[in-house]
Design a protein around this motif. Sequence first.
Motif, PDB file in Angstrom:
ATOM      1  N   ASN A   1       7.022   4.292   3.505  1.00 50.02           N
ATOM      2  CA  ASN A   1       7.712   3.665   2.375  1.00 50.02           C
ATOM      3  C   ASN A   1       6.823   3.358   1.181  1.00 50.02           C
ATOM      4  O   ASN A   1       7.331   3.128   0.080  1.00 50.02           O
ATOM      5  CB  ASN A   1       8.369   2.358   2.832  1.00 50.02           C
ATOM      6  CG  ASN A   1       9.313   2.575   3.994  1.00 50.02           C
ATOM      7  OD1 ASN A   1       9.018   2.163   5.116  1.00 50.02           O
ATOM      8  ND2 ASN A   1      10.433   3.231   3.768  1.00 50.02           N
ATOM      9  N   ALA A   2       5.521   3.317   1.381  1.00 51.05           N
ATOM     10  CA  ALA A   2       4.622   2.965   0.286  1.00 51.05           C
ATOM     11  C   ALA A   2       3.231   3.485   0.594  1.00 51.05           C
ATOM     12  O   ALA A   2       2.887   3.768   1.752  1.00 51.05           O
ATOM     13  CB  ALA A   2       4.588   1.448   0.091  1.00 51.05           C
ATOM     14  N   ILE A   3       2.424   3.616  -0.466  1.00 50.78           N
ATOM     15  CA  ILE A   3       1.065   4.108  -0.282  1.00 50.78           C
ATOM     16  C   ILE A   3       0.137   3.414  -1.271  1.00 50.78           C
ATOM     17  O   ILE A   3       0.468   3.240  -2.444  1.00 50.78           O
ATOM     18  CB  ILE A   3       0.994   5.649  -0.436  1.00 50.78           C
ATOM     19  CG1 ILE A   3      -0.401   6.168  -0.094  1.00 50.78           C
ATOM     20  CG2 ILE A   3       1.439   6.100  -1.824  1.00 50.78           C
ATOM     21  CD1 ILE A   3      -0.451   7.690   0.081  1.00 50.78           C
ATOM     22  N   ASP A   4      -1.009   2.983  -0.768  1.00 53.34           N
ATOM     23  CA  ASP A   4      -2.046   2.343  -1.573  1.00 53.34           C
ATOM     24  C   ASP A   4      -3.180   3.349  -1.714  1.00 53.34           C
ATOM     25  O   ASP A   4      -3.812   3.725  -0.732  1.00 53.34           O
ATOM     26  CB  ASP A   4      -2.517   1.069  -0.873  1.00 53.34           C
ATOM     27  CG  ASP A   4      -3.586   0.319  -1.660  1.00 53.34           C
ATOM     28  OD1 ASP A   4      -4.163   0.893  -2.598  1.00 53.34           O
ATOM     29  OD2 ASP A   4      -3.856  -0.855  -1.317  1.00 53.34           O
ATOM     30  N   LEU A   5      -3.446   3.780  -2.953  1.00 55.27           N
ATOM     31  CA  LEU A   5      -4.404   4.855  -3.210  1.00 55.27           C
ATOM     32  C   LEU A   5      -5.799   4.349  -3.548  1.00 55.27           C
ATOM     33  O   LEU A   5      -6.591   5.069  -4.155  1.00 55.27           O
ATOM     34  CB  LEU A   5      -3.883   5.722  -4.359  1.00 55.27           C
ATOM     35  CG  LEU A   5      -2.515   6.378  -4.135  1.00 55.27           C
ATOM     36  CD1 LEU A   5      -2.064   7.106  -5.395  1.00 55.27           C
ATOM     37  CD2 LEU A   5      -2.575   7.344  -2.962  1.00 55.27           C
ATOM     38  N   THR A   6      -6.132   3.135  -3.138  1.00 56.86           N
ATOM     39  CA  THR A   6      -7.412   2.525  -3.513  1.00 56.86           C
ATOM     40  C   THR A   6      -8.602   3.437  -3.223  1.00 56.86           C
ATOM     41  O   THR A   6      -9.511   3.560  -4.038  1.00 56.86           O
ATOM     42  CB  THR A   6      -7.602   1.183  -2.776  1.00 56.86           C
ATOM     43  OG1 THR A   6      -6.613   0.265  -3.229  1.00 56.86           O
ATOM     44  CG2 THR A   6      -8.978   0.597  -3.042  1.00 56.86           C
TER      45      THR A   6
END
Length: 303
Positions: free
Chosen positions: A237-242
């Motif tokens: 549902n979501a992605i953190d591209l840090t």
Amino acid sequence: MSEKSSEKSEPTRLGVFKTYKLYVGGKFPRSESGRVYEVVDSKGKWLANAPLSSRKDARDAVVAARKAFGGWAGATAYNRGQILYRIAEMLEGRKDQFVREVAEAEGLSKSKAAAVVDAAIDRWVWYAGWTDKIGQIVGGANPVAGPFFNLSTPEPTGVVTVLAPQESSFLGLVSVIAPVIATGNTVIVIASEKAPLPALSLGEVLATSDLPGGVVNVLSGKTAEIAAPLAAHQDVNAIDLTGAGSDLARDLEIAAADNLKRVVRPKAVDFSADPGTDRLTAFLETKTVWHPTGSLGASGSAY
């Protein structure tokens, strides 16, 4: 015969090398591909072999995270806070191990690595305290023109993929995991490609911290190879591209648009600074409920 020659020499002890494994669904599997890659310290010295995760490992992690989501999201915020605090307790007891691994991973002195580990433990405590308070910050009663109660409450987004920071192998790692699970989401973490060992060891702590299996899943390997199928996965549902570079981040954001994933774009972050609430709110949805107040008596007075 001299006294020296009569002494028995002590046998040389065989070193016991640690086998690092993935952490998926509360268990410690090797990569289904059977692949590993060499992890070296800042001076190029070999430290260990880490699992080289495959697309199948990534899909297995999504299944585990989705299975755990209902129970974790449905737990009380207070209970989630207790579990996050328990993680801090367990880390405190294994601090020496993490100081060594962080020092080797980031080329730090022992004292500087200890400060990083202390900050990471404190970060767990900090987020533990927010679990039952964030709802008061981003939710509440809304004033409306009419005989209604109008209430907004935050709810977790769902299954979140997090690309951990490449340089901050532990404090940065904790800073991107803790806020995601504090708010009731489940997470698939892609560890720092060059320094994955603190993340893989963190899985051992999570397994003994009352955290339900599948809430956090830790993969190691080539960031781009693992992230691509997760960015395109319809059940993420979501992605953190840090932890992604600019080119990889662009490609992953395009893939994530297919099912309208929430995306946190990479930016320069000082993980030692006060984290604020941005990462807590990044993976929350707002549910608004309208309810009629009704009327009392012939005069039409409302409550």
